[in-house]
Design a protein around this motif. Structure first.
Motif, PDB file in Angstrom:
ATOM      1  N   LYS A 177       0.835  -1.199   0.000  1.00 41.50           N
ATOM      2  CA  LYS A 177       0.000   0.000   0.000  1.00 41.50           C
ATOM      3  C   LYS A 177       0.877   1.258   0.000  1.00 41.50           C
ATOM      4  O   LYS A 177       1.960   1.245   0.590  1.00 41.50           O
ATOM      5  N   SER A 188       0.695   6.194   4.075  1.00 41.64           N
ATOM      6  CA  SER A 188      -0.426   6.899   4.683  1.00 41.64           C
ATOM      7  C   SER A 188       0.001   7.323   6.086  1.00 41.64           C
ATOM      8  O   SER A 188       1.015   6.850   6.603  1.00 41.64           O
ATOM      9  N   GLU A 189      -0.791   8.191   6.675  1.00 39.68           N
ATOM     10  CA  GLU A 189      -0.426   8.705   8.002  1.00 39.68           C
ATOM     11  C   GLU A 189      -0.352   7.585   9.038  1.00 39.68           C
ATOM     12  O   GLU A 189       0.401   7.675  10.001  1.00 39.68           O
TER      13      GLU A 189
END
Lengths: 306, 416
Positions: free
Chosen positions: A63, A66-67
């Motif tokens: 993936k 992301s945060e």
């Protein structure tokens, strides 16, 4: 855990990273090697999303960044430093809080680590009152206090005494066995050789060599001899049996010229030098590094490359 | 935003403990109060002992009436005259220079505070010399002036055959009592000084607050850069949250400081019954204050992020000081004409809005339209400033070496 595919970063005047791909898996230590200015730090910064790549992908378990992933990354930068005026425990707790660890849990973990590094009694002291080595230990703690899944350690051993180097090495191996992915960036080939499962050698922004350490080494064959001796080492540098020579005062790593047999060489040089140890082996990572980076010369470079 | 709060908390707690913050917290009001109150205290403090003033009276006609005039006007608390005149006689030679030298020596030896020289032709040119070590003492000189005026007037009147008491009655001075009207029709007595001081103190406080906390911010960013903590911060938190946290922490710091000062102010006003700005005005001021503060905090972030040496930091904060000082220099002009076009225009320059309003509100409440529009302007400017600061912060916080030029920064802001 981490996959970087064809990552590229250009700065105003230079291409810092030119199509780097690498992979760091759980339960493995990946050695990120390369000379100064090769693009290691820039690569690391892109992995950590501190800067954005111009092109290419960086994936975490398939993936994109992301945060959430941020809290599972740990980073020890090469250049060390902490807030000098602040107290040790507070500093650790601050960095823990930035990774989403609350104060109570942060304290529990901090005490555990401080104890391990023999710093427990200093928890209320200011950072600037600690020795350099101790500051470095604190910084290491701040980079792993949140138990990251991927931890990037840039020259973690520099400045540590042998005792603390062993503690650090043990922790790195523990993390590996706990199934974390560790990226270990260093210039010290002997350290990398002892710890890494895989290596990725970057030069001038490109990956020039990668793979499992054992494979990399065996691909270079076993035409290397290491000798320990007494006598004038300069005899070796001009000896026709060797295609590459690294000299130290009483140690040398030599690459045999084509089709030269080790036992013939041994017979030959034992008449010139007082040989204490003779070993026919794979090349050291250091020798591979020098070969790949292309600074290898037949003599004179040994001290710098150590 | 959890990380922004973590950063804000850290910035706040660490800075509030710092020495320079504590110094500014306590020292600033002391300086303000000192600069504002001590001179006026000195001015109005009654004398406890009679002051001796020498007089060289060439004609010999003025000493007695002047002494009388002074005595009738100014008395000490115990009923004794505040000023005693002491005749300095001419010597045998009648030499004017000689007597002056003698009088000068008396002043130097502090036998007299100063002395007056009244020549014979005083009625013609009305010039009286006053020589003193402390010629700037307005209290004494203005009183002497008033008494002398009376005496000379009386002489002139009698010479012309007019009854001096009639002249006195005709030329009676007018005492202008200034009464400030507020919106609710409330009357409030306030002299120029009082208004000046409340506006001025407010603006100075704002100046000191922005300066000290701005410098703290720049310094801490510099430290984070030089010890490379910033890399860890950037890997732990998005750049925007990091910056938001810094601005938030700094604003909380500013509010703490202003709250503390307000508390001192309220206590002081209760104790010394000094008139303060009415509460509604104070609330409005606070709004401007917070907005102006956030605006400047963003500016400081943008200015501080590209720096990598202490020297550069000093240079840049120096420029910011100049911008901050402009409204202070304009204060007197604004106070005299709070509703002038210039004051209004200046209020619409975001750098000056907060301080301009801080000066104007206590004197004369600007129109509601103006208040709303300037607040909107300041909110928008703050948002823009934060946005610009964010861009600059993200890209320059990791750069070391040469400070980027304004042009380079501008390109950076324009870029996507």
């Amino acid at each position: 855990m981490l996959t970087a595919i064809d990552v590229r970063k250009e700065f105003a005047t230079v291409v810092a990273v030119d199509g780097v791909s690498l992979e760091a898996n759980r339960g493995e230590i990946l050695g990120l090697l390369g000379p100064n200015g090769a693009g290691k730090t820039t690569s690391i910064r892109m992995i950590l999303n501190i800067i954005q790549p111009d092109s290419g992908k960086i994936l975490f378990d398939g993936k994109p960044f992301s945060e959430e992933i941020r809290d599972h990354l740990g980073y020890l930068p090469e250049e060390r430093g902490l807030y000098r005026k602040n107290k040790l425990l507070n500093t650790i707790l601050y960095f823990a809080s930035l990774k989403g660890i609350d104060t109570a849990e942060g304290k529990r973990r901090a005490y555990k680590w401080l104890e391990r590094f023999d710093l427990l009694t200093a928890y209320d002291r200011k950072i600037e009152e600690l020795s350099k080595g101790n500051q470095q230990k604190v910084q290491f703690i701040t980079s792993i206090i949140h138990e990251p899944d991927l931890v990037i350690l840039d020259e973690p051993f520099s400045g540590l005494d042998p005792v603390n180097q062993i503690i650090l090495k043990d922790i790195m191996l523990e993390m590996k066995h706990q199934g974390k992915a560790v990226i270990f960036s260093t210039h010290q080939m002997d350290q990398a050789e002892k710890l890494c499962d895989k290596i990725c050698l970057i030069n001038k922004g490109k990956v020039v060599l990668e793979g499992a350490l054992a494979d990399v080494k065996s691909s270079y064959g076993s035409n290397t001899v290491r000798i320990e001796f007494d006598g004038d080492p300069n005899i070796l540098s001009t000896h026709p049996a060797f295609s590459a020579v690294q000299l130290y005062d009483n140690y040398a790593e030599l690459v045999l010229a084509n089709s030269i047999k080790p036992h013939i060489v041994l017979r030959d040089i034992s008449q010139l030098l007082d040989i204490r140890k003779f070993e026919n082996t794979e090349p050291s990572l250091n020798a591979i590094f020098l070969k790949m980076v292309g600074t290898e010369k037949r003599d004179g470079q040994a001290k710098e490359a150590r | 935003m959890k990380k922004a709060f973590a950063v804000a908390k850290w910035e706040y707690i660490e800075k509030i403990k710092s020495k320079s913050f504590l110094i500014s917290l306590f020292l600033t009001p002391l300086i303000m109060v000192g600069a504002g109150i001590i001179p006026s205290l000195m001015m109005s403090r009654p004398d406890t002992e009679s002051i001796v003033i020498g007089i060289i009276d060439e004609s010999g006609n003025y000493e007695a009436p002047l002494a009388k005039a002074l005595e009738s006007r100014y008395k000490l608390a115990n009923g004794q005259p505040n000023y005693l005149l002491r005749q300095i006689p001419f010597g045998y030679t009648n030499d004017f220079e000689e007597v002056k030298q003698r009088a000068d020596k008396m002043v130097i030896d502090e036998m007299i505070e100063g002395y007056l020289i009244l020549k014979t032709n005083i009625l013609a040119d009305s010039i009286v010399d006053y020589r003193s070590k402390n010629a700037g003492n307005i209290k004494i000189t203005s009183r002497l002036e008033r008494a002398l005026k009376d005496v000379i007037m009386e002489k002139k009147a009698t010479e012309r055959g007019i009854n001096p008491s009639i002249v006195k009655e005709i030329t009676a001075t007018v005492d202008l009592k200034t009464i400030k009207l507020t919106k609710g029709g409330k009357e409030e007595e306030g002299g120029f000084e009082k208004i000046f001081m409340s506006s001025y103190i407010f603006m100075m406080m704002m100046f000191f607050l922005i300066m000290t906390s701005g410098q703290l911010l720049v310094r801490s960013m510099l430290e984070e850069k030089s010890n490379r903590v910033v890399e860890v911060l950037m890997s732990s938190s998005p750049a925007n949250h990091l910056m938001a946290g810094k601005i938030l922490g700094l604003s909380a710091l500013g509010l703490t400081q202003i709250g503390f000062w307000a508390l001192i102010g309220i206590i002081a006003s209760l104790k010394f019954s000094v008139t303060m700005i009415p509460l509604a005005g104070a609330a409005l001021l606070l709004v401007y204050f917070i907005l102006g503060y956030i605006f400047y905090a963003a500016i400081f972030v943008a200015a501080g992020a590209p720096l990598s040496t202490e020297q550069e930091a000093q240079q840049v904060t120096g420029y910011l000081v100049i911008i901050l000082i402009i409204p202070i220099m304009l204060t007197i002009m604004i106070i005299q004409n709070p509703d002038s076009t210039l004051s209004k225009i200046l209020s619409y320059i975001p750098f000056l809005t907060a301080s301009m309003m801080a000066v104007r509100i206590p004197i004369q409440m600007p129109s509601t339209l103006e208040i709303i529009s300037t607040i909107i302007l300041l909110v928008i400017s703050s948002i823009v400033a934060i946005w610009v600061a964010g861009k600059i912060f993200r890209t320059t916080i990791l750069s070391y070496g040469k400070r980027p030029s304004i042009k380079e920064l501008w390109l950076l802001v324009k870029s996507k």
